[in-house]
Design a protein around this motif. Structure first.
Motif, PDB file in Angstrom:
ATOM      1  N   MET A 140      -3.002   3.177  17.736  1.00  0.00           N
ATOM      2  CA  MET A 140      -2.939   4.594  18.096  1.00  0.00           C
ATOM      3  C   MET A 140      -2.100   5.414  17.135  1.00  0.00           C
ATOM      4  SD  MET A 140      -2.652   4.478  22.250  1.00  0.00           S
ATOM      5  CE  MET A 140      -2.566   6.259  22.309  1.00  0.00           C
ATOM      6  N   GLU A 141      -1.060   4.814  16.590  1.00  0.00           N
ATOM      7  CA  GLU A 141      -0.138   5.552  15.727  1.00  0.00           C
ATOM      8  C   GLU A 141      -0.614   5.632  14.283  1.00  0.00           C
ATOM      9  OE1 GLU A 141       0.331   2.652  17.059  1.00  0.00           O
ATOM     10  OE2 GLU A 141       1.291   1.251  15.673  1.00  0.00           O
ATOM     11  N   SER A 142      -1.715   4.976  13.967  1.00  0.00           N
ATOM     12  CA  SER A 142      -2.172   4.913  12.593  1.00  0.00           C
ATOM     13  C   SER A 142      -2.771   6.238  12.123  1.00  0.00           C
ATOM     14  CB  SER A 142      -3.200   3.801  12.435  1.00  0.00           C
ATOM     15  OG  SER A 142      -3.556   3.633  11.077  1.00  0.00           O
ATOM     16  N   THR A 143      -2.666   6.479  10.825  1.00  0.00           N
ATOM     17  CA  THR A 143      -3.296   7.606  10.159  1.00  0.00           C
ATOM     18  C   THR A 143      -3.948   7.087   8.886  1.00  0.00           C
ATOM     19  OG1 THR A 143      -1.386   8.191   8.797  1.00  0.00           O
ATOM     20  CG2 THR A 143      -1.493   9.144  11.012  1.00  0.00           C
ATOM     21  N   PRO A 144      -4.875   7.847   8.286  1.00  0.00           N
ATOM     22  CA  PRO A 144      -5.488   7.373   7.042  1.00  0.00           C
ATOM     23  C   PRO A 144      -4.471   7.052   5.948  1.00  0.00           C
ATOM     24  CG  PRO A 144      -6.798   9.142   7.962  1.00  0.00           C
ATOM     25  CD  PRO A 144      -5.555   9.046   8.807  1.00  0.00           C
ATOM     26  N   GLY A 145      -3.491   7.917   5.747  1.00  0.00           N
ATOM     27  CA  GLY A 145      -2.488   7.667   4.724  1.00  0.00           C
ATOM     28  C   GLY A 145      -1.645   6.448   5.020  1.00  0.00           C
ATOM     29  N   TRP A 146      -1.267   6.283   6.260  1.00  0.00           N
ATOM     30  CA  TRP A 146      -0.447   5.132   6.651  1.00  0.00           C
ATOM     31  C   TRP A 146      -1.215   3.834   6.440  1.00  0.00           C
ATOM     32  CZ3 TRP A 146      -0.058   1.045  10.020  1.00  0.00           C
ATOM     33  CH2 TRP A 146       1.226   0.550  10.251  1.00  0.00           C
ATOM     34  N   LEU A 147      -2.477   3.803   6.807  1.00  0.00           N
ATOM     35  CA  LEU A 147      -3.287   2.606   6.645  1.00  0.00           C
ATOM     36  C   LEU A 147      -3.389   2.204   5.175  1.00  0.00           C
ATOM     37  CD1 LEU A 147      -5.201   0.423   7.703  1.00  0.00           C
ATOM     38  CD2 LEU A 147      -7.054   2.106   7.586  1.00  0.00           C
ATOM     39  N   VAL A 148      -3.617   3.162   4.301  1.00  0.00           N
ATOM     40  CA  VAL A 148      -3.802   2.865   2.880  1.00  0.00           C
ATOM     41  C   VAL A 148      -2.510   2.395   2.223  1.00  0.00           C
ATOM     42  CG1 VAL A 148      -4.297   3.925   0.636  1.00  0.00           C
ATOM     43  CG2 VAL A 148      -5.791   4.373   2.593  1.00  0.00           C
ATOM     44  N   GLU A 149      -1.381   2.971   2.615  1.00  0.00           N
ATOM     45  CA  GLU A 149      -0.140   2.797   1.864  1.00  0.00           C
ATOM     46  C   GLU A 149       0.834   1.761   2.410  1.00  0.00           C
ATOM     47  OE1 GLU A 149      -1.126   5.644  -1.108  1.00  0.00           O
ATOM     48  OE2 GLU A 149       0.339   4.023  -0.978  1.00  0.00           O
ATOM     49  N   ASN A 150       0.759   1.361   3.661  1.00  0.00           N
ATOM     50  CA  ASN A 150       1.870   0.640   4.281  1.00  0.00           C
ATOM     51  C   ASN A 150       1.762  -0.876   4.314  1.00  0.00           C
ATOM     52  OD1 ASN A 150       4.157   2.370   5.745  1.00  0.00           O
ATOM     53  ND2 ASN A 150       2.284   3.580   5.616  1.00  0.00           N
ATOM     54  N   ARG A 151       0.665  -1.452   3.916  1.00  0.00           N
ATOM     55  CA  ARG A 151       0.514  -2.910   3.816  1.00  0.00           C
ATOM     56  C   ARG A 151       0.851  -3.638   5.121  1.00  0.00           C
ATOM     57  NH1 ARG A 151       3.088  -1.433  -1.054  1.00  0.00           N
ATOM     58  NH2 ARG A 151       1.749  -1.711  -2.899  1.00  0.00           N
ATOM     59  N   ASP A 152       0.538  -3.030   6.252  1.00  0.00           N
ATOM     60  CA  ASP A 152       0.705  -3.651   7.559  1.00  0.00           C
ATOM     61  C   ASP A 152      -0.683  -3.882   8.138  1.00  0.00           C
ATOM     62  OD1 ASP A 152       1.286  -4.487  10.106  1.00  0.00           O
ATOM     63  OD2 ASP A 152       2.601  -2.807  10.595  1.00  0.00           O
ATOM     64  N   TYR A 153      -1.115  -5.137   8.144  1.00  0.00           N
ATOM     65  CA  TYR A 153      -2.495  -5.452   8.494  1.00  0.00           C
ATOM     66  C   TYR A 153      -2.659  -6.047   9.887  1.00  0.00           C
ATOM     67  CZ  TYR A 153      -2.843  -4.914   3.428  1.00  0.00           C
ATOM     68  OH  TYR A 153      -2.776  -4.428   2.137  1.00  0.00           O
ATOM     69  N   ASP A 154      -1.631  -5.967  10.724  1.00  0.00           N
ATOM     70  CA  ASP A 154      -1.722  -6.493  12.083  1.00  0.00           C
ATOM     71  C   ASP A 154      -2.773  -5.741  12.889  1.00  0.00           C
ATOM     72  OD1 ASP A 154       1.847  -7.141  12.534  1.00  0.00           O
ATOM     73  OD2 ASP A 154       0.285  -8.279  11.505  1.00  0.00           O
ATOM     74  N   ARG A 155      -3.585  -6.501  13.635  1.00  0.00           N
ATOM     75  CA  ARG A 155      -4.563  -5.970  14.575  1.00  0.00           C
ATOM     76  C   ARG A 155      -5.733  -5.253  13.914  1.00  0.00           C
ATOM     77  NH1 ARG A 155      -2.803  -2.093  18.371  1.00  0.00           N
ATOM     78  NH2 ARG A 155      -4.559  -2.795  19.642  1.00  0.00           N
ATOM     79  N   LEU A 156      -5.930  -5.432  12.628  1.00  0.00           N
ATOM     80  CA  LEU A 156      -7.051  -4.802  11.935  1.00  0.00           C
ATOM     81  C   LEU A 156      -8.311  -5.658  12.024  1.00  0.00           C
ATOM     82  CD1 LEU A 156      -5.344  -3.486   8.681  1.00  0.00           C
ATOM     83  CD2 LEU A 156      -5.707  -2.290  10.841  1.00  0.00           C
ATOM     84  N   TYR A 157      -9.459  -4.998  11.949  1.00  0.00           N
ATOM     85  CA  TYR A 157     -10.745  -5.668  11.876  1.00  0.00           C
ATOM     86  C   TYR A 157     -11.299  -5.517  10.471  1.00  0.00           C
ATOM     87  CZ  TYR A 157     -10.494  -5.424  16.974  1.00  0.00           C
ATOM     88  OH  TYR A 157     -10.104  -5.541  18.287  1.00  0.00           O
ATOM     89  N   TRP A 158     -11.826  -6.612   9.899  1.00  0.00           N
ATOM     90  CA  TRP A 158     -12.286  -6.636   8.518  1.00  0.00           C
ATOM     91  C   TRP A 158     -13.745  -7.056   8.419  1.00  0.00           C
ATOM     92  CZ3 TRP A 158      -9.029  -4.925   4.769  1.00  0.00           C
ATOM     93  CH2 TRP A 158      -7.658  -4.923   5.057  1.00  0.00           C
ATOM     94  N   GLY A 159     -14.437  -6.489   7.428  1.00  0.00           N
ATOM     95  CA  GLY A 159     -15.746  -6.977   7.066  1.00  0.00           C
ATOM     96  C   GLY A 159     -15.639  -8.145   6.104  1.00  0.00           C
TER      97      GLY A 159
END
Length: 129
Positions: free
Chosen positions: A102-121
């Motif tokens: 919920m707290e994520s933003t596009p900039g935060w996702l790209v820059e912060n190298r925190d990959y917890d709880r992400l879904y990947w292709g």
């Protein structure tokens, strides 16, 4: 559960263009920050671009800003990365990602190298020569 399938990678000469696609399913009516990362063997995964699923503000890494465009087609549940003026340094495996935090933003996702709880292709290869 969210499933992501990338396509559109290939080989192109420097200065050329490619369009990557990411088909998403299983997300129901939830909103996500979605984006693209890339990785070269032996190097860390790098954030490229991200956007909210409602189509609002996009964010780009410094290395691609002005050359790449991220776009979302809501009717097709598909995320795109339009890559122009490609350089050999852009060669990598490109991965689509969905961020339910919920707290994520596009900039935060790209820059912060925190990959917890992400879904990947599974990734799609881009080679620029």
């Amino acid at each position: 559960h969210v499933q992501l399938v990338e396509s559109g990678g290939g080989s192109v000469q420097a200065g050329g263009s490619l369009r990557l696609s990411c088909e998403a399913s299983g997300h129901q009516h939830n909103s996500y920050t979605m984006g693209w990362f890339r990785q070269v063997p032996g190097q860390e995964r790098e954030g490229v671009a991200a956007v909210y699923t409602n189509g609002d503000n996009a964010y780009y890494s410094d290395s691609v800003r002005g050359r790449f465009t991220i776009a979302l087609d809501k009717h097709k549940n598909t995320l795109y990365l339009i890559m122009n003026k490609l350089k050999p340094e852009d060669s990598a495996m490109y991965y689509c990602v969905a961020d339910p935090r919920m707290e994520s933003t596009p900039g935060w996702l790209v820059e912060n190298r925190d990959y917890d709880r992400l879904y990947w292709g599974q990734g799609t290869q881009v080679t620029v020569s």
